[in-house]
Write a protein that holds these residues in place. Structure first.
Motif, mmCIF file in Angstrom:
data_model
loop_
_atom_site.group_PDB
_atom_site.id
_atom_site.type_symbol
_atom_site.label_atom_id
_atom_site.label_comp_id
_atom_site.label_asym_id
_atom_site.label_seq_id
_atom_site.Cartn_x
_atom_site.Cartn_y
_atom_site.Cartn_z
ATOM 1 N N GLY A 170 1.043 -1.329 -0.064
ATOM 2 C CA GLY A 170 0.293 0.030 -0.014
ATOM 3 C C GLY A 170 0.846 1.261 0.067
ATOM 4 O O GLY A 170 2.096 1.321 -0.423
ATOM 5 N N GLY A 171 0.293 2.186 0.607
ATOM 6 C CA GLY A 171 1.006 3.588 0.732
ATOM 7 C C GLY A 171 0.626 4.535 -0.402
ATOM 8 O O GLY A 171 -0.543 4.340 -1.087
ATOM 9 N N GLU A 172 1.091 5.793 -0.549
ATOM 10 C CA GLU A 172 0.699 6.687 -1.546
ATOM 11 C C GLU A 172 0.931 6.081 -3.038
ATOM 12 O O GLU A 172 -0.230 6.452 -3.796
ATOM 13 N N ASP A 173 1.852 5.717 -3.210
ATOM 14 C CA ASP A 173 1.955 5.314 -4.551
ATOM 15 C C ASP A 173 1.642 3.754 -4.680
ATOM 16 O O ASP A 173 1.924 3.020 -5.962
ATOM 17 N N LYS A 174 0.917 3.150 -3.736
ATOM 18 C CA LYS A 174 0.561 1.775 -3.744
ATOM 19 C C LYS A 174 1.666 0.620 -4.136
ATOM 20 O O LYS A 174 1.404 -0.427 -4.864
ATOM 21 N N GLU A 175 2.869 1.138 -3.979
ATOM 22 C CA GLU A 175 3.918 0.131 -4.242
ATOM 23 C C GLU A 175 4.541 -0.446 -2.865
ATOM 24 O O GLU A 175 5.409 -1.175 -3.036
ATOM 25 N N GLY A 176 4.064 0.020 -2.031
ATOM 26 C CA GLY A 176 4.535 -0.459 -0.526
ATOM 27 C C GLY A 176 5.879 0.311 -0.021
ATOM 28 O O GLY A 176 6.344 0.959 -0.778
ATOM 29 N N HIS A 177 6.367 -0.210 0.895
ATOM 30 C CA HIS A 177 7.442 0.504 1.632
ATOM 31 C C HIS A 177 8.212 -0.796 2.357
ATOM 32 O O HIS A 177 7.612 -1.668 2.671
ATOM 33 N N LYS A 178 9.349 -0.433 2.376
ATOM 34 C CA LYS A 178 10.244 -1.632 3.021
ATOM 35 C C LYS A 178 11.489 -1.043 3.809
ATOM 36 O O LYS A 178 11.758 0.169 3.491
ATOM 37 N N THR A 179 11.910 -1.608 4.839
ATOM 38 C CA THR A 179 13.123 -1.119 5.729
ATOM 39 C C THR A 179 13.939 -2.140 6.049
ATOM 40 O O THR A 179 13.368 -3.209 5.911
ATOM 41 N N PHE A 180 14.911 -1.952 6.575
ATOM 42 C CA PHE A 180 15.980 -2.991 6.945
ATOM 43 C C PHE A 180 16.335 -2.686 8.530
ATOM 44 O O PHE A 180 16.671 -1.549 8.789
ATOM 45 N N ILE A 181 16.278 -3.678 9.393
ATOM 46 C CA ILE A 181 16.606 -3.625 10.813
ATOM 47 C C ILE A 181 17.662 -4.210 11.105
ATOM 48 O O ILE A 181 17.828 -5.614 10.802
ATOM 49 N N LEU A 182 18.748 -3.769 11.678
ATOM 50 C CA LEU A 182 19.889 -4.542 11.930
ATOM 51 C C LEU A 182 20.237 -4.889 13.346
ATOM 52 O O LEU A 182 19.731 -3.983 14.271
ATOM 53 N N MET A 183 20.425 -6.047 13.727
ATOM 54 C CA MET A 183 20.455 -6.697 15.103
ATOM 55 C C MET A 183 21.669 -7.228 15.120
ATOM 56 O O MET A 183 22.032 -8.210 14.595
ATOM 57 N N GLU A 184 22.586 -6.608 15.953
ATOM 58 C CA GLU A 184 23.996 -7.227 16.453
ATOM 59 C C GLU A 184 23.908 -7.510 17.831
ATOM 60 O O GLU A 184 24.082 -6.761 18.585
ATOM 61 N N SER A 185 24.363 -8.757 17.899
ATOM 62 C CA SER A 185 24.326 -9.078 19.530
ATOM 63 C C SER A 185 25.555 -8.644 20.159
ATOM 64 O O SER A 185 26.608 -8.277 19.679
ATOM 65 N N ALA A 186 25.065 -8.016 21.423
ATOM 66 C CA ALA A 186 25.882 -7.204 22.565
ATOM 67 C C ALA A 186 26.016 -5.934 21.920
ATOM 68 O O ALA A 186 26.813 -5.133 22.671
ATOM 69 N N VAL A 187 25.885 -5.435 20.848
ATOM 70 C CA VAL A 187 26.295 -4.320 20.204
ATOM 71 C C VAL A 187 25.208 -3.073 19.849
ATOM 72 O O VAL A 187 25.019 -1.938 20.600
ATOM 73 N N ARG A 188 24.341 -3.538 19.173
ATOM 74 C CA ARG A 188 23.229 -2.572 18.557
ATOM 75 C C ARG A 188 21.904 -3.138 17.841
ATOM 76 O O ARG A 188 21.972 -4.215 17.723
ATOM 77 N N ALA A 189 21.063 -2.164 18.050
ATOM 78 C CA ALA A 189 19.366 -2.510 17.038
ATOM 79 C C ALA A 189 19.061 -1.224 16.712
ATOM 80 O O ALA A 189 18.710 -0.460 17.433
ATOM 81 N N HIS A 190 18.957 -0.962 15.249
ATOM 82 C CA HIS A 190 18.663 0.058 14.623
ATOM 83 C C HIS A 190 18.152 -0.311 13.118
ATOM 84 O O HIS A 190 18.800 -1.205 12.706
ATOM 85 N N THR A 191 17.427 0.832 12.533
ATOM 86 C CA THR A 191 17.127 0.604 11.123
ATOM 87 C C THR A 191 18.217 1.163 10.488
ATOM 88 O O THR A 191 19.243 1.849 10.943
ATOM 89 N N THR A 192 18.356 0.786 9.073
ATOM 90 C CA THR A 192 19.558 1.168 8.200
ATOM 91 C C THR A 192 19.169 1.469 6.961
ATOM 92 O O THR A 192 18.166 0.995 6.534
ATOM 93 N N THR A 193 19.757 2.698 6.421
ATOM 94 C CA THR A 193 19.590 2.870 4.817
ATOM 95 C C THR A 193 20.912 2.523 4.182
ATOM 96 O O THR A 193 21.001 3.173 3.071
ATOM 97 N N TYR A 194 21.771 1.729 4.825
ATOM 98 C CA TYR A 194 23.177 1.619 4.049
ATOM 99 C C TYR A 194 23.131 0.101 3.624
ATOM 100 O O TYR A 194 22.180 -0.892 4.395
ATOM 101 N N ALA A 195 23.538 -0.359 2.520
ATOM 102 C CA ALA A 195 23.546 -1.732 1.950
ATOM 103 C C ALA A 195 24.839 -2.273 2.249
ATOM 104 O O ALA A 195 26.056 -1.530 2.435
ATOM 105 N N ARG A 196 24.847 -3.558 2.857
ATOM 106 C CA ARG A 196 25.945 -4.319 3.309
ATOM 107 C C ARG A 196 26.017 -5.441 2.508
ATOM 108 O O ARG A 196 25.095 -6.345 2.234
#
Length: 847
Positions: A45-71
């Motif tokens: 869905g969404g405004e362009d009806k093409e949907g939206h996606k996101t990426f969440i990084l989970m690193e044990s003992a370090v961090r948890a956040h979304t990212t806009t960088y490709a790895r």
């Protein structure tokens, strides 16, 4: 010190920012490293009806956040990653919570009995645990036991969520009792003095040292103050209570809204030729703590964005450092080889010099050497013990015997003796003791400056000893020359091994900024020279999607009666009719992506309006996937050569956008001549095409564009049946592929700018599909419509198929050549969501 893990405040702020992704579904899970996992979430869905996606990084003992960088991801997922995919794919993210004030985050996917929990531990060695709805552990990164808190984290055991630390209750009474009556833990000379910071941490252990120190400094107090010697007053305790109350209010705010973030950094001045400063990130925090307020700060809208930027830059810096260390280690081996060769050459050179000096000294003292050898051999032949021989030589030396005085030391086990021989050429200046030691391999203590110690063989005469030393000199000189000759070869081999070692070393994952993937990139697509987007399906399913979702309003349907031709939709973003040049380019695009390319068949495509295409089959018939009904008249386009161009689509920085606005504007009539000359020259210089005979060549600058030869409204119309089924997978070749194709192509290619509407009408009459009645009825309309189109837009009737430049872009899917941050748009008539192609001023407006 650079921050390497999150504290309780960081976890609370990160959870607050990630709650916006609730109700997104898990598309996939990737393992980047054994401890770092990337969850891909998407929402339709969404405004362009093409949907939206996101990426969440989970690193044990370090961090948890979304990212806009490709790895870079692992090519083969681990077993843990496969289990995550098995249980979490298509599950909706329902809830994200922090367990109390512990550094533990609970991600809940799904509902009811189908609910799964992913628990991320950010303390100590960390952990990543997958449990079912009852918190029974299904799989985990590592198993361990905590004897202090009496629980175990093991598979098929229940995760102990009841052991997390709740937020400590904050009350003024308990703070006064603890801080006003503080006493040292021990008594006597070794008593521990209680500081204000340690007392507050004992009272509120879940907050951590940084938060406690921040609240203490905010009150104007010193964290190192010894409250057993200098107790706090009630006013100071009240200020401290207010400071912690503010922090608790900030924690409550994290439960309902996102919070901003800050990145702390320091600047390093560039060295060498580079004078620019370099930013080194040090910390990332949702609050500017008092000990950190003197540092340089970058502000971000959300703490999630700050975490992403901080860790991305930290990984990039680590990557650069690791590459530098690997390069230094590889080339240090080359330097070692080079130094080793130099050392060997110098050692051989010293041996040559010493052998030559020994031979010359023996040669200049032949009689003395023969006498010493004979005397020593005579004493040994008498059967005297070796110790007695040495004592006898010392006695004779003291007695003034000149032959005994020549003997410096005995090496009877090797049948050798060291003689002190005078160098007549030294003139008493001689050599140092160190040089003498080098000459006799460290034997003895030397002698007077004009004497040198030389070893001689007792079994040889003086002449034979001279010959032996000269042979040794030749041997070492030969080895020295061979070492010099092989030096270059050895260095090249060492450098080649160093390069191979650098290639074999596993590189750290590269990080690059993700770009927005536009909705049309999953199809075959390109943008015409007049900024109209054309999309076509890659298979039957995509053909169905293209027509059903995007063929509406003023958009046009383009197709060809050829096997493999896809359904193409020309997106008309303007209120006017689509120019003929864009229609011709869309038709060429459709034909070139059909079987005509391999068969080298020159034929034509056709187009219809959106209301002429439907999925309703005639009575008793069935339309397969990707097939549609076309009702009414088809508007056939002229046959076009099988020519496809390519272009580079690139992004611009925000600061560069104003410099490129309007580069794809329409060319005024007065500039048309100069424009076509520049465009032809640019095309001949830079554009390469693949033609129907599968050859590659440059566009001829002398080629003049041809008229399309069709009005904007109807094109070259032909008689088509009122109802006809369009099958995108199985179609017979057009009848132009047999006899009429060559004749029609020749006539189209001979059109010029001076051709009037009568000649244009004559070319229409050559189409055998038109009846006499239709040609007589439509002739005047076509003439008027063509003249109006030319008056309104002099470029609308140009055939751009043979003169495509980089703006006629054909890209295939999300992995096309796109990078950067922003596309350049023409603000006058920009199509929403469609990026404009940028090219040079010289070739940017060629049609």
């Amino acid at each position: 010190m650079v921050k390497s893990r999150m504290n309780s405040a960081d976890v609370a702020a990160s959870v607050a920012c990630m709650r916006r992704w609730i109700n997104y579904r898990v598309s996939n899970v990737y393992d980047i490293t054994p401890k770092l996992y990337q969850f891909k979430l998407s929402k339709s869905g969404g405004e362009d009806k093409e949907g939206h996606k996101t990426f969440i990084l989970m690193e044990s003992a370090v961090r948890a956040h979304t990212t806009t960088y490709a790895r870079e991801k692992n090519s083969m997922p681990s077993n843990f990653c496969l289990k995550l995919r098995k249980h979490l794919r298509t599950k909706r993210l329902e809830k994200i919570t922090q367990l109390g004030l512990d550094r533990i985050i609970d991600f809940a996917f799904g509902q009811g009995e189908a609910c799964y929990h992913v628990i991320l531990e950010l303390y100590a060695q960390g952990n990543l645990v997958l449990t079912d709805c009852n918190y029974e552990i299904l799989t985990l990164l590592r198993s361990y036991r905590d004897n202090e808190r009496d629980f175990a984290i093991l598979a098929r055991h229940k995760y102990p969520i009841e052991t997390f630390r709740e937020r400590p209750e904050l009350s003024l009474r308990s703070m006064e009792q603890r801080l006003l009556s503080a006493e040292p833990a021990n008594t006597g000379p070794q008593a521990d003095h209680t500081t204000l910071k340690t007392s507050v941490m004992d009272l509120l252990p879940a907050l951590g040292p940084m938060i406690c120190e921040h609240c203490i400094i905010e009150c104007g107090l010193q964290s190192s103050r010894r409250i057993d010697d200098e107790p706090l007053s009630e006013a100071e305790v009240g200020m401290l209570f207010e400071a912690f109350s503010k922090f608790y209010a900030w924690l409550d705010r994290c439960l309902v809204e996102e919070v901003p973030g800050y990145v702390l950094y320091k600047e390093l001045q560039g060295t060498g030729d580079s004078d620019c400063t370099k930013e080194i990130y040090q910390d990332c925090t949702p609050l500017l703590f008092q000990p950190q307020k003197d540092m340089l700060v970058k502000s971000f809208d959300t703490f999630d964005d700050a975490l992403d930027e901080f860790f991305a830059q930290s990984e990039t810096q680590k990557d650069a450092l690791q590459r530098q260390q690997q390069k230094a280690a590889a080339y240090s081996k080359v330097e070692k080889v080079k130094a080793d060769h130099e050392r060997r050459v110098q050692a051989l050179e010293r041996e040559v010099d010493k052998s030559q000096l020994r031979a010359r000294l023996i040669e200049e003292n032949l009689e003395e050497v023969d006498a010493a050898i004979a005397a020593v051999n005579q004493v040994i032949a008498s059967g005297m013990a070796w110790e007695e021989v040495a004592n006898l030589i010392k006695q004779e030396t003291k007695a003034g015997n000149p032959v005994a005085a020549l003997v410096h030391s005995l090496q009877l086990e090797r049948n050798q003796v060291t003689l002190r021989l005078r160098d007549p050429t030294s003139f008493d200046e001689g050599m140092s003791d160190d040089d003498e030691d080098n000459l006799h391999h460290g034997q003895g203590s030397g002698g007077e400056p004009n004497f040198h110690n030389v070893e001689v063989d007792l079994s040889l005469s003086a002449y034979k000893n001279v010959e032996r030393h000269f042979s040794s000199k030749k041997k070492h000189a030969h080895k020295q020359q061979k070492t010099l000759d092989s030096n270059d070869i050895a260095l090249k081999q060492a450098e080649r091994k160093a390069q191979m070692a650098l290639k074999k070393v596993k590189q750290v994952a590269k990080i690059s900024q993700m770009r927005k993937v536009f909705w049309f990139e999953k199809f075959n697509w390109f943008i015409t020279t007049e900024n109209f987007l054309v999309v076509g399906g890659r298979d039957a399913q995509q053909n169905e999607m293209v027509v059903k979702k995007y063929l509406k309003g003023r958009n046009l349907y383009v197709h060809a009666d050829l096997h493999g031709a896809s359904s193409c939709v020309l997106i008309n973003h303007s209120d006017d009719e689509v120019p003929a040049a864009s229609l011709s380019q869309a038709g060429a695009f459709c034909v070139c992506r059909s079987q005509a390319w391999d068969s080298k068949i020159v034929t034509s495509a056709w187009w219809v309006y959106s209301n002429q295409v439907s999925k309703t089959a005639p009575t008793g018939e069935y339309l397969t996937t990707g097939s549609f009904m076309v009702r009414g008249r088809k508007n056939f386009l002229p046959p076009t050569p099988l020519v496809m161009g390519y272009g580079l689509l690139f992004m611009l920085d925000d600061l560069s956008l104003p410099n490129h606005i309007g580069e794809r504007r329409s060319v005024p009539k007065g500039e048309l001549g100069d424009f076509m000359e520049r465009a032809s020259q640019s095309a001949a210089r830079s554009v390469t095409f693949r033609t129907s005979d599968q050859q590659t060549g440059s566009v001829n600058a002398d080629v003049e564009p041809d008229f399309i030869g069709c009005p904007q409204s109807s094109g070259l119309s032909g008689n088509a049946s009122d109802e006809e089924t369009v099958d995108c997978q199985e179609q017979e070749a057009h009848h132009y592929a047999h006899g009429e194709a060559d004749e029609a192509t020749d006539e189209v290619e001979t059109m010029s700018y001076e051709r009037d509407s009568d000649e244009l009408h004559e070319s229409v009459e050559t189409d055998p599909r038109l009846s006499q009645e239709e040609m007589s009825a439509d002739g005047e309309d076509q003439e008027e419509s063509t003249q109006e189109a030319q008056d309104r837009d002099p470029l609308s009737s140009l055939d751009c198929t043979g003169l495509r430049e980089p703006s006629l872009t054909e890209a295939g899917g999300p992995e096309s050549q796109l990078s950067g941050s922003k596309y350049a748009f023409d603000q006058a008539d920009a199509l929403d969501d469609v990026p404009r192609l940028e090219q040079s001023k010289e070739a940017g407006e060629r049609h």
